[in-house]
Design a protein around this motif. Structure first.
Motif, PDB file in Angstrom:
ATOM      1  N   THR A   7       4.270  -4.581   0.195  1.00 43.96           N
ATOM      2  CA  THR A   7       4.185  -3.254  -0.392  1.00 43.96           C
ATOM      3  C   THR A   7       2.735  -3.017  -0.810  1.00 43.96           C
ATOM      4  N   GLU A   8       2.395  -1.771  -1.077  1.00 39.16           N
ATOM      5  CA  GLU A   8       1.035  -1.470  -1.515  1.00 39.16           C
ATOM      6  C   GLU A   8       0.719  -2.187  -2.829  1.00 39.16           C
ATOM      7  N   TYR A  90      -2.184  -2.021   7.367  1.00 43.60           N
ATOM      8  CA  TYR A  90      -0.994  -1.245   7.024  1.00 43.60           C
ATOM      9  C   TYR A  90      -0.181  -1.994   5.981  1.00 43.60           C
ATOM     10  N   ALA A  92       3.706  -1.523   3.605  1.00 42.77           N
ATOM     11  CA  ALA A  92       5.044  -0.994   3.867  1.00 42.77           C
ATOM     12  C   ALA A  92       5.259   0.408   3.328  1.00 42.77           C
ATOM     13  N   ASP A  93       4.476   0.821   2.340  1.00 36.63           N
ATOM     14  CA  ASP A  93       4.719   2.091   1.649  1.00 36.63           C
ATOM     15  C   ASP A  93       4.392   3.303   2.500  1.00 36.63           C
ATOM     16  N   ALA A  94       5.220   4.318   2.385  1.00 34.25           N
ATOM     17  CA  ALA A  94       4.829   5.658   2.826  1.00 34.25           C
ATOM     18  C   ALA A  94       3.775   6.164   1.845  1.00 34.25           C
ATOM     19  N   TRP A  95       2.797   6.922   2.356  1.00 31.57           N
ATOM     20  CA  TRP A  95       1.705   7.403   1.507  1.00 31.57           C
ATOM     21  C   TRP A  95       2.116   8.655   0.749  1.00 31.57           C
ATOM     22  N   ASP A 115       6.549   9.999   6.611  1.00 32.07           N
ATOM     23  CA  ASP A 115       6.001   9.739   7.940  1.00 32.07           C
ATOM     24  C   ASP A 115       4.538   9.323   7.912  1.00 32.07           C
ATOM     25  N   HIS A 117       1.647   6.785   6.342  1.00 33.79           N
ATOM     26  CA  HIS A 117       1.662   5.451   5.756  1.00 33.79           C
ATOM     27  C   HIS A 117       0.293   5.040   5.209  1.00 33.79           C
ATOM     28  N   SER A 138      -4.894   6.688   4.310  1.00 29.34           N
ATOM     29  CA  SER A 138      -3.616   6.910   4.975  1.00 29.34           C
ATOM     30  C   SER A 138      -3.884   7.140   6.454  1.00 29.34           C
ATOM     31  N   ASP A 139      -2.829   7.126   7.257  1.00 30.38           N
ATOM     32  CA  ASP A 139      -3.049   7.380   8.677  1.00 30.38           C
ATOM     33  C   ASP A 139      -3.128   8.870   9.006  1.00 30.38           C
TER      34      ASP A 139
END
Length: 260
Positions: A7-8, A90, A92-95, A115, A117, A138-139
């Motif tokens: 996780t973050e 990367y 696991a967290d969504a951003w 969607d 991350h 983030s991506d």
């Protein structure tokens, strides 16, 4: 078997250490607030594989990635390698821009869905100002080389209670004062206006919210679109990269991706 992305929060704990590392092992104090995985000293090429911005033009430490065991002087407080530089990682967290605005978080795992991350740690061509352990990408950002590391958590994590992230499409047009949008790449980079000073300049080391990289059209104007979180105020920058980022033997920095 049984491994996953950290996780973050787990990633940042590995990079910053815990309260047991400070003056008082039973409390969080100034000694716990290390800005970099190795401590408080400024980034160097012996500590992180990145793009050094100590003075003058940015200079790459190495024009590529390094092996995992390289640069032991940059190891984190628990012995992890390359938590700053080498490749973006990367988690696991969504951003979500609001997760770190919540003070009370215990073993958080980020938003329950999303969607977009989180990327952490910086890459081989990331500037020194973005080597901080607290730096978040983030991506939505073009970024550079990305990878990942595995974790095997032993404590269940808890989702952050944040509203769903709603993205909106930002559109605009770039015009060049010389009449033609020419170069290797055209970057359009978006920052949170809260990261600017009173004159509108960016505080060094602040992460962009979103970025798009386009091939210059050569025309007098060029349209762009990119997605940003809804209900915020942004600063939008455009920049032309006339560098040599495709030539690692004679690299000149791009002017986008944080180098505005």
């Amino acid at each position: 078997a049984g491994k996953t992305l950290p996780t973050e929060a787990q990633w940042e704990k590995a990079a910053r250490g815990g309260c047991e590392l400070g003056v008082d092992p039973g409390a969080c104090d100034a000694g716990d607030l290390r800005p970099y995985p190795w401590g408080a000293e400024a980034p160097t090429c012996a500590r992180a594989n990145h793009q050094l911005t100590k003075q003058g033009m940015p200079v790459l430490c190495v024009s590529d990635t390094l092996l995992a065991e390289a640069l032991p002087a940059g190891d984190g407080p628990y012995g992890h390698h390359h938590l700053a530089g080498n490749v973006w990682e990367y988690v696991a967290d969504a951003w979500h821009p609001k997760t770190y605005q919540t003070r009370s978080r215990e073993d958080p795992s980020g938003p329950i869905s999303g969607d977009v991350h989180v990327l952490r740690g910086g890459s081989w061509n990331t500037f020194s100002t973005n080597m901080r352990a607290a730096n978040r990408f983030s991506d939505l950002v073009q970024g550079s080389a990305a990878g990942f590391r595995c974790a095997r958590p032993t404590i269940p994590s808890r989702p952050d209670e944040v509203p769903p992230l709603t993205l909106v499409t930002l559109t605009g047009e770039v015009r060049h004062p010389d009449g033609r949008v020419k170069g290797r790449y055209l970057y359009v980079t978006v920052f949170d206006a809260a990261d600017a000073d009173a004159s509108g300049g960016l505080v060094p080391g602040r992460s962009p919210i979103a970025e798009v990289r386009l091939t210059p059209s050569g025309a007098a104007a060029q349209a762009f679109t990119l997605q940003v979180p809804r209900d915020a105020i942004y600063l939008v920058f455009s920049s032309l990269d006339n560098g040599t980022g495709a030539d690692k033997d004679d690299y000149v920095s791009a002017s986008g991706s944080g180098g505005i």
